[in-house]
Design a protein around this motif. Sequence first.
Motif, PDB file in Angstrom:
ATOM      1  N   TYR A 126     -10.132  -0.316  -0.373  1.00  0.00           N
ATOM      2  CA  TYR A 126      -9.735  -1.732  -0.255  1.00  0.00           C
ATOM      3  C   TYR A 126     -10.518  -2.605  -1.222  1.00  0.00           C
ATOM      4  N   LEU A 155      -9.265  -1.920  -4.782  1.00  0.00           N
ATOM      5  CA  LEU A 155      -7.940  -2.506  -4.907  1.00  0.00           C
ATOM      6  C   LEU A 155      -8.045  -4.015  -5.128  1.00  0.00           C
ATOM      7  N   GLN A 186      -6.658  -6.415  -7.989  1.00  0.00           N
ATOM      8  CA  GLN A 186      -5.766  -7.539  -7.661  1.00  0.00           C
ATOM      9  C   GLN A 186      -6.279  -8.839  -8.278  1.00  0.00           C
ATOM     10  N   LYS A 221      -8.114   0.490 -13.487  1.00  0.00           N
ATOM     11  CA  LYS A 221      -7.023   1.311 -12.948  1.00  0.00           C
ATOM     12  C   LYS A 221      -7.229   2.795 -13.233  1.00  0.00           C
ATOM     13  N   LEU A 280      -0.989   4.781  -9.597  1.00  0.00           N
ATOM     14  CA  LEU A 280      -0.505   3.437  -9.262  1.00  0.00           C
ATOM     15  C   LEU A 280       0.956   3.236  -9.657  1.00  0.00           C
ATOM     16  N   PRO A 304       1.927   0.209  -0.026  1.00  0.00           N
ATOM     17  CA  PRO A 304       1.214  -1.084   0.084  1.00  0.00           C
ATOM     18  C   PRO A 304       1.444  -1.808   1.406  1.00  0.00           C
ATOM     19  N   LYS A 318       2.035   0.509  -7.283  1.00  0.00           N
ATOM     20  CA  LYS A 318       1.801   0.756  -5.861  1.00  0.00           C
ATOM     21  C   LYS A 318       0.648  -0.097  -5.340  1.00  0.00           C
ATOM     22  N   LYS A 319       0.824  -1.403  -5.379  1.00  0.00           N
ATOM     23  CA  LYS A 319      -0.165  -2.327  -4.814  1.00  0.00           C
ATOM     24  C   LYS A 319       0.524  -3.668  -4.580  1.00  0.00           C
TER      25      LYS A 319
END
Lengths: 87, 74, 189
Positions: free
Chosen positions: A10, A13, A17, A54, A64, A84, C6-7
């Motif tokens: 998390y 990620l 993000q 990534k 991904l 997701p 995939k996010k």
Amino acid sequence: MAKQMPPEYYQCLEEIQALDFVLVELNLYLDTHNHDFDAIQQFNETAKLSMQLKVEFEKKFHPLMNFGRSYSNYPWNIDDSPWPWQV
Amino acid sequence: MFTQFKYWKPFVGPFDPCKPIRVKSYSTPPQLYMNFQPPGLPQFTPQEALMAGTLWPQLYSPYPDPQKGGNPHG
Amino acid sequence: MFYYEKKLQYPVRVSTCNPMLAKFLIEQYGGADGELAAALRYMNQRYTIPDKVIGLLNDIAMEEFSHLEMIATMIYKLTKDATPEQMVAAGIGDHYVNHDKALFYHNAAGVPWTASYIQAKGDPIADLYEDIAAEEKARATYQWLIDISDDPDINDGLRFLREREVVHSMRFREAVEILKDEQNQKKFF
């Protein structure tokens, strides 16, 4: 059932993000400001950072992107991690 | 400088059935005042930007009005 | 072509099992000013808008699909483990008898999505003014959703989505300035 993701997932990620969000913002801004040299430079630098994160993320967790934008392990692991909306 | 919320007092009639809300408000976010974003505006950090929903503090629009203790109806 | 990543665009969290909120949130999934309408509106207008602003419509359309996925995630999580009794108590028994837990493109009142929610006039000013109006209407919908939701995590996601409407509106307003510009001199205020 797909495997559970560790807390580190998390965190990694969210770092991605955050950088990708900067890229979305700069991209939309540059769509209406196509001569802003500094913003273009920031966009390119941020894109590079995002790609590096990534590569690390995919080594630790899962591919991904589909259709060949990410590599797969054996066996095919593009859909063996949670989606997701599940995590 | 501009404010992000405007407040107004609607007419209150003697026969209104519900308890009157004496002050009503509406949102006037920053894009209404900017016309064309100038280059080189100060930026949030990437983490702050993600949380705010924009890279630029000058485009940030809180909701509900933080001056009113977060109560959307003043 | 399109690739999937995939996010989510933003980390969506949900605090409580509250199917009633799902009933309201579905307004932004399949409603008139929702994310599906936004994505399809811009994706379709991009073919005939002047070249100077195609990129903007294309990119905002892409982002709207990411928002559709965020809203879907909220709805999915809010209803995933709700019992039929909880669905009925939450006022979505009517959704349940038709769709079980499946999401569907309809608004909070159950009206199915229709293409008449969107327009493509071919006149770039008319189209961009529609797009600005659509962003402001979506912003208003997020405000009313925040007003009735008491889930702090859902509200966190809704505030992000509301702010994106503000930024998109800014960009569409700039697109109008670009198209009406006389001497290639943009005016900053």
